[in-house]
Design a protein around this motif. Structure first.
Motif, mmCIF file in Angstrom:
data_model
loop_
_atom_site.group_PDB
_atom_site.id
_atom_site.type_symbol
_atom_site.label_atom_id
_atom_site.label_comp_id
_atom_site.label_asym_id
_atom_site.label_seq_id
_atom_site.Cartn_x
_atom_site.Cartn_y
_atom_site.Cartn_z
ATOM 1 N N LEU A 22 0.859 -1.179 0.000
ATOM 2 C CA LEU A 22 0.000 0.000 0.000
ATOM 3 C C LEU A 22 0.893 1.226 0.000
ATOM 4 C CD1 LEU A 22 -2.786 1.410 0.349
ATOM 5 C CD2 LEU A 22 -2.484 1.111 2.826
ATOM 6 N N VAL A 23 0.589 2.166 -0.890
ATOM 7 C CA VAL A 23 1.346 3.414 -0.990
ATOM 8 C C VAL A 23 0.361 4.551 -0.721
ATOM 9 C CG1 VAL A 23 2.752 4.898 -2.453
ATOM 10 C CG2 VAL A 23 2.908 2.403 -2.698
ATOM 11 N N GLY A 173 1.815 -6.255 3.133
ATOM 12 C CA GLY A 173 3.106 -6.575 3.740
ATOM 13 C C GLY A 173 3.949 -5.339 3.953
ATOM 14 N N ALA A 174 3.737 -4.334 3.107
ATOM 15 C CA ALA A 174 4.451 -3.057 3.221
ATOM 16 C C ALA A 174 3.429 -1.934 3.081
ATOM 17 C CB ALA A 174 5.519 -2.926 2.132
ATOM 18 N N VAL A 175 3.593 -0.912 3.915
ATOM 19 C CA VAL A 175 2.745 0.281 3.832
ATOM 20 C C VAL A 175 3.679 1.474 3.729
ATOM 21 C CG1 VAL A 175 1.008 1.715 4.956
ATOM 22 C CG2 VAL A 175 0.896 -0.780 5.186
ATOM 23 N N TYR A 176 3.762 2.023 2.524
ATOM 24 C CA TYR A 176 4.665 3.139 2.279
ATOM 25 C C TYR A 176 3.928 4.458 2.455
ATOM 26 C CZ TYR A 176 7.873 -0.226 0.236
ATOM 27 O OH TYR A 176 8.721 -1.281 0.033
ATOM 28 N N VAL A 184 8.715 5.944 2.860
ATOM 29 C CA VAL A 184 9.135 5.235 4.064
ATOM 30 C C VAL A 184 8.147 4.109 4.308
ATOM 31 C CG1 VAL A 184 9.512 5.424 6.553
ATOM 32 C CG2 VAL A 184 10.080 7.343 5.070
ATOM 33 N N ASP A 185 8.651 2.893 4.553
ATOM 34 C CA ASP A 185 7.773 1.773 4.886
ATOM 35 C C ASP A 185 7.425 1.874 6.373
ATOM 36 O OD1 ASP A 185 6.434 -0.588 5.375
ATOM 37 O OD2 ASP A 185 7.950 -1.882 4.477
ATOM 38 N N VAL A 186 6.270 2.456 6.657
ATOM 39 C CA VAL A 186 5.879 2.672 8.055
ATOM 40 C C VAL A 186 5.495 1.375 8.745
ATOM 41 C CG1 VAL A 186 5.238 5.089 7.757
ATOM 42 C CG2 VAL A 186 3.505 3.309 7.403
#
Length: 195
Positions: A22-23, A173-176, A184-186
């Motif tokens: 997710l961005v 799995g990643a939230v940028y 930044v991957d929060v």
């Protein structure tokens, strides 16, 4: 026109082990460009899912669409999916990388749904993300950092988008978070609320 700043998909992948990314970020922060970079380095066949309804009379919107179109590699597939997003996610294969831009525009197309119907729609999207064998990169707008909208429809949009982004973030799995052109991957740095 070829995109001028997307890396070659032959380079290293930035998605690593994250099947769902997710961005999110504010307007003009670079979130779509970062999502495009993630998709371009996936090494997979990219399907760009545009969620907007394009109004030929809206010249400003047409310019925005053109900016996105000019940045994308010509070999990427395009699907225009203003409403049936869960179905589009489920139709993808393990060889595909879906780039969905954006959740806010998709929500705007469905804003007339009552609360129960909207929650069913969100649940359907989240479940499709859990089930799809494809890699998925989703773009969402951060609208809740400003003043509270003065009109009920603005408050409804802002609140629903915040909740939708949070629910999608739980399966990603990643939230940028993209701010001022930096990502930044929060999820890697932070801790989920309530964990």
């Amino acid at each position: 026109m070829q995109p001028h700043n997307l890396p070659s998909s032959k380079g290293r992948t930035l998605l690593t082990d994250h099947r769902i990314s997710l961005v999110t970020g504010p307007a003009r922060s670079g979130k779509s460009e970062w999502a495009e970079t993630l998709a371009a380095t996936s090494g997979q066949s990219v399907i760009y899912i545009a969620t907007s309804n394009v109004d030929p009379a809206d010249l400003d919107w047409q310019k925005r669409v053109e900016l996105h179109r000019d940045r994308r590699p010509t070999h990427w597939q395009l699907q225009e999916v203003p409403v049936a997003l869960p179905e589009a996610v489920l139709s993808a294969t393990a060889q595909d990388c879906l780039l969905i831009d954006s959740l806010g525009t998709w929500l705007a197309n469905l804003l007339e749904q009552d609360d129960d119907t909207w929650q069913t729609t969100v649940n359907s999207l989240v479940e499709s993300l859990r089930q799809t064998p494809s890699t998925v990169v989703l773009v969402s707008e951060e609208t809740g950092w400003g003043v509270v909208p003065a009109y009920p429809i603005g408050r409804l949009f802002r609140d629903r988008l915040g909740t939708l982004t949070r629910q999608v973030g739980t399966v990603a799995g990643a939230v940028y978070l993209v701010v001022a052109g930096y990502a930044v991957d929060v999820k890697a740095l932070g801790r989920g609320v309530g964990e």
